[in-house]
Write a protein that holds these residues in place. Sequence first.
Motif, PDB file in Angstrom:
ATOM      1  N   ASP A   2       0.813  -1.217   0.000  1.00 36.89           N
ATOM      2  CA  ASP A   2       0.000   0.000   0.000  1.00 36.89           C
ATOM      3  C   ASP A   2       0.854   1.278   0.000  1.00 36.89           C
ATOM      4  N   ASN A   3       2.042   1.199  -0.610  1.00 38.69           N
ATOM      5  CA  ASN A   3       2.912   2.361  -0.766  1.00 38.69           C
ATOM      6  C   ASN A   3       3.128   2.595  -2.269  1.00 38.69           C
ATOM      7  N   TYR A  42      10.500   2.516  -7.666  1.00 30.87           N
ATOM      8  CA  TYR A  42      11.325   1.355  -8.023  1.00 30.87           C
ATOM      9  C   TYR A  42      11.045   0.890  -9.450  1.00 30.87           C
ATOM     10  N   ARG A  43       9.784   0.936  -9.857  1.00 37.13           N
ATOM     11  CA  ARG A  43       9.456   0.576 -11.248  1.00 37.13           C
ATOM     12  C   ARG A  43      10.108   1.550 -12.228  1.00 37.13           C
ATOM     13  N   SER A  44      10.154   2.836 -11.870  1.00 37.08           N
ATOM     14  CA  SER A  44      10.751   3.835 -12.761  1.00 37.08           C
ATOM     15  C   SER A  44      12.240   3.586 -12.969  1.00 37.08           C
TER      16      SER A  44
END
Length: 93
Positions: free
Chosen positions: A64-65, A72-74
């Motif tokens: 839920d963050n 992190y995906r970026s």
Amino acid sequence: MVGLAAYSFLWPSAGSTHSLFLKELYVRDTLRRQGVGERLMNELRGIAVARSGCSRVEWMTDRDNPGARAFYRSLGFAEFDGKIVYRVGTGAA
């Protein structure tokens, strides 16, 4: 202080390699989205690469963050579904 990355090295009971475990990544609110977090993550990778026998960098974030998950995906990191985290309280406040 601009930001910080707290980490430790973990050695599994089986296997000959260990990991760098990121405990906490923090960037001051007013300095976010300016590359500080990315630079800290790159530095952690460099520390892990320089450490003999260190085969990976690992960390966790809460489901839920969405901000952390998007960050992190970026950076091109995929979420790993292989572990389930357990937690038990001690009764201390």
